[in-house]
Structure formats: structure tokens, C-alpha cells
Design an enzyme around this catalytic site. Structure first.
Site, PDB file in Angstrom:
ATOM      1  N   ILE A  82       1.197  -1.203  -4.236  1.00  0.00           N
ATOM      2  CA  ILE A  82       0.681  -1.405  -5.591  1.00  0.00           C
ATOM      3  C   ILE A  82      -0.442  -0.412  -5.876  1.00  0.00           C
ATOM      4  CG2 ILE A  82      -0.309  -3.028  -7.230  1.00  0.00           C
ATOM      5  CD1 ILE A  82       2.484  -3.787  -6.246  1.00  0.00           C
ATOM      6  N   LYS A  83      -0.248   0.369  -6.932  1.00  0.00           N
ATOM      7  CA  LYS A  83      -1.221   1.388  -7.313  1.00  0.00           C
ATOM      8  C   LYS A  83      -2.119   0.831  -8.415  1.00  0.00           C
ATOM      9  CE  LYS A  83      -1.027   6.421  -7.959  1.00  0.00           C
ATOM     10  NZ  LYS A  83      -0.120   7.536  -8.338  1.00  0.00           N
ATOM     11  N   LEU A  84      -3.428   0.942  -8.192  1.00  0.00           N
ATOM     12  CA  LEU A  84      -4.416   0.343  -9.084  1.00  0.00           C
ATOM     13  C   LEU A  84      -5.471   1.362  -9.491  1.00  0.00           C
ATOM     14  CD1 LEU A  84      -4.858  -2.640  -6.682  1.00  0.00           C
ATOM     15  CD2 LEU A  84      -3.946  -2.937  -8.992  1.00  0.00           C
TER      16      LEU A  84
END
Length: 217
Positions: A82-84
């Protein structure tokens, strides 16, 4: 050093993966737009090609909405990362997701202070952007160097994922400094193999071999 490719183009990903040199993939909303495909569909296909982490980015900016999008993205495949964004809400989401066992990639990092916060939040990866700093006359490699020093000081396990990589020299410099991962466009990764003396030497060897009139197989 691990090599990730920064693209959502399945053809390029498959080609690089077949070489045995690819450790993962990074995508972002701009790359999904360029691919012209549904995000779930293309991300699922990418995850089926590559065994390593595939970064898929949330587009929400508020914590609860980020968590909702992260839940949807994580269902695509087991190797989703998951890229945040590197914001307070992004860091809060990072802490929650890593605590639940998800891989996380905190992106849009432009300072060592930001990278320190990402490590404190337990990020799997932090993505400092080299090229975009170079664009504003700041040496992006200095940032990689600072982060490496800080992480080594405290034994942080967050991996430095050098991003916004535009040249083969960026790759070399990041490797010399000690970045754990580099993500680059397909053309940049392919260009790493190129050297004029290699081409010239191969041409000479092949010409001389032809003169022998022999065959190996």
C-alpha cells in the site's frame, strides 16, 4: 540492491521480469492513467507476473478514507504494497496498516525529516524523489545520503526506495550511497546494460569468430 520498475505497462513488466532482474513494481495514479486501464484489473495482472511487492497508491487524503481504499487494494493480491502520501494522515494509516501486517510504501518524500517520520511509522519502504529535487536545483542524492545515515544510526528497518530516477547515473549513485531499492522507468533499467566498449568488443569478437568458419552448436 533491489530493482523495481516504475510503470503500469504490463508488456514492459513482463519483459523485465523474464530477464530475472526484477524485484518489484511501483505504480501511481499518473502511471495508471498512462496505462489507460482499470486500476484493479491492471494491478491484479501485474501482481500475477511479479512475485515481489507491487505498490498500489491510495488517492484519498483523509485517514479513514485511506484505510478504506487500502482495504480494497489489499484484496487484489497478497503481494500488494500500500502506497501512502507522506502526510500526517498518511503516516497514521501507515502505522495502522503495518501493525496489521501489510507492506507499506510512504511516497513523496523530499526531506530527511519526513523519512525519519516514515521509519517511526513503521513503513516497509520510504520513497525519496531524486529527480524532482534535482529539478529545483537541490541534489537529490544528498537526501538519499542523509536518510541512509539516519537509518543506520538508529537501526531502522525501513528500506530506502530511491524514486524519481531518470538516469543510469542516478542508479549508480543510489547504489554507492546504499539505497536498498531503486525504482526506475523501463528504459532506464534497460539502459544499465549499455556501454559503447561492450558493443565494440562484441562486434570484434563476432567478426573474428566468423573468420574461423567454425560453429559451436
Amino acid at each position: 540492491m533491489k530493482f523495481f520498475v516504475d510503470t503500469a505497462d504490463v508488456k514492459d513488466i513482463r519483459e523485465l521480469n523474464d530477464l530475472g532482474l526484477l524485484d518489484g513494481v511501483t505504480t501511481n495514479p499518473s502511471l495508471i492513467l498512462k496505462a489507460g486501464r482499470d486500476i484493479v484489473e491492471v494491478t491484479k495482472e501485474i501482481c500475477s507476473i511479479v512475485e515481489g511487492p507491487v505498490s498500489a497508491e491510495v488517492t484519498a487524503t483523509e485517514y479513514s478514507a485511506m484505510m478504506k481504499e487500502a482495504a480494497a487494494l489489499s484484496k487484489i493480491a497478497d503481494n500488494i504494497c500500500i502506497k501512502l502520501p507522506l502526510t500526517l494522515d498518511g503516516l497514521k494509516a501507515c502505522k495502522a496498516l503495518t501493525s496489521d501486517g501489510h507492506q507499506t510504501n510512504v511516497t513523496l518524500c523530499f526531506s530527511a525529516n519526513q523519512a525519519l517520520l516514515a521509519a517511526k511509522a513503521g513503513a516497509t519502504f520510504v520513497s525519496p524523489f531524486i529527480g524532482r529535487l534535482d529539478d529545483i536545483a537541490v541534489d537529490g542524492m544528498d537526501l538519499i545520503r542523509e536518510i541512509r545515515h539516519i537509518y543506520d544510526n538508529y537501526g531502522y528497518e525501513t528500506e530506502i526506495l530511491a524514486a524519481s530516477v531518470r538516469t543510469v547515473n542516478h542508479v549508480k549513485e543510489a547504489a554507492l550511497i546504499g539505497a536498498d531499492v531503486v525504482t526506475a522507468p523501463p528504459a532506464t533499467l534497460k539502459a544499465l546494460v549499455k556501454h559503447p566498449l561492450t558493443d565494440k568488443g562484441l562486434e570484434t569478437f563476432l567478426a573474428d569468430w566468423a573468420k574461423t568458419g567454425q560453429k559451436i552448436a
